[in-house]
Design an enzyme around this catalytic site. Structure first.
Site, PDB file in Angstrom:
ATOM      1  N   GLU A   1     -33.164  -4.497   4.905  1.00 23.99           N
ATOM      2  CA  GLU A   1     -32.417  -5.690   5.301  1.00 23.99           C
ATOM      3  C   GLU A   1     -30.976  -5.435   4.921  1.00 23.99           C
ATOM      4  O   GLU A   1     -30.665  -5.253   3.731  1.00 23.99           O
ATOM      5  CB  GLU A   1     -32.939  -6.935   4.578  1.00 23.99           C
ATOM      6  CG  GLU A   1     -32.161  -8.179   4.983  1.00 23.99           C
ATOM      7  CD  GLU A   1     -32.441  -9.359   4.088  1.00 23.99           C
ATOM      8  OE1 GLU A   1     -32.624  -9.166   2.885  1.00 23.99           O
ATOM      9  OE2 GLU A   1     -32.476 -10.494   4.592  1.00 23.99           O
TER      10      GLU A   1
ATOM     11  N   ASP B   1     -35.870 -16.486   6.949  1.00 23.46           N
ATOM     12  CA  ASP B   1     -34.563 -17.032   6.544  1.00 23.46           C
ATOM     13  C   ASP B   1     -33.814 -17.673   7.699  1.00 23.46           C
ATOM     14  O   ASP B   1     -32.690 -18.152   7.510  1.00 23.46           O
ATOM     15  CB  ASP B   1     -33.657 -15.892   6.021  1.00 23.46           C
ATOM     16  CG  ASP B   1     -34.170 -15.258   4.761  1.00 23.46           C
ATOM     17  OD1 ASP B   1     -33.944 -14.056   4.582  1.00 23.46           O
ATOM     18  OD2 ASP B   1     -34.825 -15.973   3.964  1.00 23.46           O
TER      19      ASP B   1
END
Ligand code: TEU
Length: 565
Positions: A258, A333
């Site tokens: 990420e 998210d």
């Protein structure tokens, strides 16, 4: 052909947010045995990789991204035996588990941090502790070492009176950043990977891994920003990643990083196989097309020209330099993409199938976030009390401190909250959507009565069936896994994203050219489309209105035309 295409091109990943996927023991929180009970559903979709968000011991301040022990299972989610059973059962179905390693920071309840607080030098050196002024006190600690801001709001520094020091936390105050410049820390992280490798884990996601290397010395952000230029894609990040991969024994595993606020150049280095770092990168620039001024908490309609430019830059840029993109619209998210980039009030099915058509036919590895394959939407929450996420709750207050009314602040949270994607998986139309027999930790979205797996499985017109079709295409049409990609010019100022894939020496009967056209608007679009002899490979309206060199794209329509003669 991109060197990653042969190993990754026909793979599809599915992300499970364990808290909200399937509860097996009635405590209202998803768990490992719950996932095991749903493996046939996942195998039926056709996925190969299963990214499960952290299930290690954690106080759950950030729902598991605050780890207390990297080598154990939090009882909330089950036991190591439950994990081993899940791994076995997944393997039987050809599914590989991808563990989520949160290596930028630990929970402040981790043994290492506790020993640091006790003043042990070895463990003080595990974190970014900085001496406070000699006269600092608990009531008046003075200024933190820098003006950096936590991504969850407030200062990125916390004062510890008993040590007269500050420690860095880029996220929640209970998530202390590790000092990766310390070789002892790097040894620990490599050892953790070897522990899971010995258990047969061969796939890993690395949480905000491009933040691990901070610039030496502490400087204020001169722009008054959050200080990200001092720790994003930092000076030693590639060196540390190469060392971690080599010493963790994960070179050759399927890995994905990420990459927060990263650059194309760095993501080429992170993923080009010649660098022996990771195999894929999540970059997020395409998910900022509706951020006014790049600010998540400032709403604007999605800027389609910005979205198209980002996709083109990253697709063509990574292709040119043998990098490899993870392809995604959502995760735990991000708000639900159909609500965010489509119109689920007027065109729910088209919005829910336009987005995956656009990305699943690109070059890279697609990631499906739980419920996306059903067309799950943002929840119909009406009160801040329904939200659980630390970031959302912080920003509900921060936005009001910035002068928004409570209603205005709530509207922004409603559109941007990470909880938009964290409501329970909608398995059926019952009161708790088949997720739990208890009280869910977070509310179920009201539309679970009709958006749910039970209603969609077996329905060839369902969003689920459409995702099955896209996944089968990636496995059946070599051009999708291996082909070159090129974006078309001339669509600036229109709501169209269009690109083509081409494959030299395509196998007999397989497509050698595919053209993908996506209408990101609720209005019909007429295109000049000199596409004769094309077949309709896939389309979310089931057909293509293509005649005499003209193509009509209906609201939120995506279609892929193929040439295989
Ligand atoms: O996310 C990094 C991160 O910055 C996200 O929280 C997201 O980009 C941000 O909320 C946008 O405002 C990773 C995990 O995915 C996230 O769940 C964790 O909270 C975070 O790191 C800290 O570990």
């Amino acid at each position: 052909m991109n060197p990653r295409a042969s190993e990754l091109g026909n793979k599809v990943a599915y992300q499970i947010y364990i808290r909200s996927f399937q509860d097996s023991d009635g405590d209202g929180i998803g768990d490992l045995r719950g996932i095991t009970s749903r493996l046939d559903y996942l195998a039926g979709l056709g996925v190969d990789l299963l990214w499960i968000t952290p299930f290690f011991p954690s106080p759950q301040a950030d729902n598991g991204y605050d780890v207390t022990d990297y080598r154990a299972i939090d009882p909330l989610f089950g036991t190591m035996a439950d994990f081993e059973e899940l791994a076995r059962e997944a393997k039987v179905r050809g599914i590989s588990l991808m563990l989520d390693m949160v290596f930028n920071h630990t929970s402040t309840t981790h043994e290492w941090f506790k020993r640091a607080l006790a003043g042990e030098d070895r463990y003080l050196a595990y974190y970014k502790f900085v001496d406070a002024a000699p006269d600092a006190t608990e009531d008046n600690p003075g200024e933190p070492p820098t003006n950096w801001q936590s991504k969850f709001g407030g200062s990125a520094w916390e004062y510890v009176p008993q040590l007269n020091k500050w420690y860095l936390h880029l996220f929640d105050v209970t998530q202390a950043d590790l000092d990766w410049d310390n070789p002892d820390v790097r040894d620990e992280m490599a050892s953790i990977l070897r522990f899971w490798r010995k258990k047969g884990v061969d796939s890993f996601r690395f949480d905000v891994v491009n933040l691990i290397s901070k610039v030496e010395g502490w400087q204020d952000d001169p722009t008054g920003g959050d200080g990200r230029q001092f720790y994003t894609d930092g000076p030693h990040v590639h060196e540390y990643l190469q060392e971690l991969v080599e010493r963790g024994g994960i070179d050759g595993c399927v890995t994905v990083g990420e990459m927060s606020s990263t650059t194309l150049e760095n993501c080429v280095r992170y993923t080009n196989p010649a660098h022996h770092e990771l195999s894929q990168a999540f970059s997020f620039h395409h998910l900022k097309a509706d951020y006014a001024g790049g600010d998540k908490w400032a709403l604007q309609p999605m800027d389609i020209d910005q979205l198209r430019t980002v996709f083109r830059t990253w697709q063509e840029g990574m292709q040119e330099q043998d990098g490899w993109n993870a392809l995604f619209w959502s995760n735990h998210d991000q708000p639900r993409p159909n609500s965010r980039f489509g119109n689920t009030d007027t065109h729910w099915y088209a919005s829910s199938t336009l987005l995956p058509t656009c990305t699943h036919l690109m070059q890279g590895t697609p990631y499906i976030y739980q419920g996306e394959e059903l067309g799950m939407t943002n929840p119909d929450f009406t009160s801040i009390d329904q939200y659980r996420d630390v970031e959302s709750i912080n920003y509900f207050q921060i936005l009001q401190d910035r002068g928004l009314t409570a209603d205005e602040a709530f509207h922004v949270v409603h559109e941007r909250s990470r909880d938009d994607a964290r409501t329970p998986m909608q398995w059926d139309g019952s009161a708790t959507a088949g997720f739990t027999t208890g009280t869910p930790w977070i509310g179920v979205s009201g539309n679970h009565t009709w958006i749910n797996a039970a209603a969609e499985l077996g329905d060839q017109k369902s969003v689920y069936a459409y995702y099955q079709q896209l996944i089968a295409l990636r496995k059946g049409e070599p051009i999708i896994a291996e082909g070159e990609i090129r974006f078309f010019d001339g669509y600036e100022g229109t709501p169209i994203i269009a690109y083509e894939r081409t494959l030299e020496n395509a196998p007999e009967g397989s497509a050698w050219r595919v053209v993908v056209l996506c209408n990101f608007s609720g209005d019909e679009q007429q295109l000049s489309a000199p596409f004769d002899q094309a077949q309709t490979l896939v389309g979310n309206y089931g057909d293509a209105l293509l005649e005499a060199g003209k193509l009509t794209l209906r609201p939120y329509e995506a279609v892929a035309l193929a040439w295989n003669d």
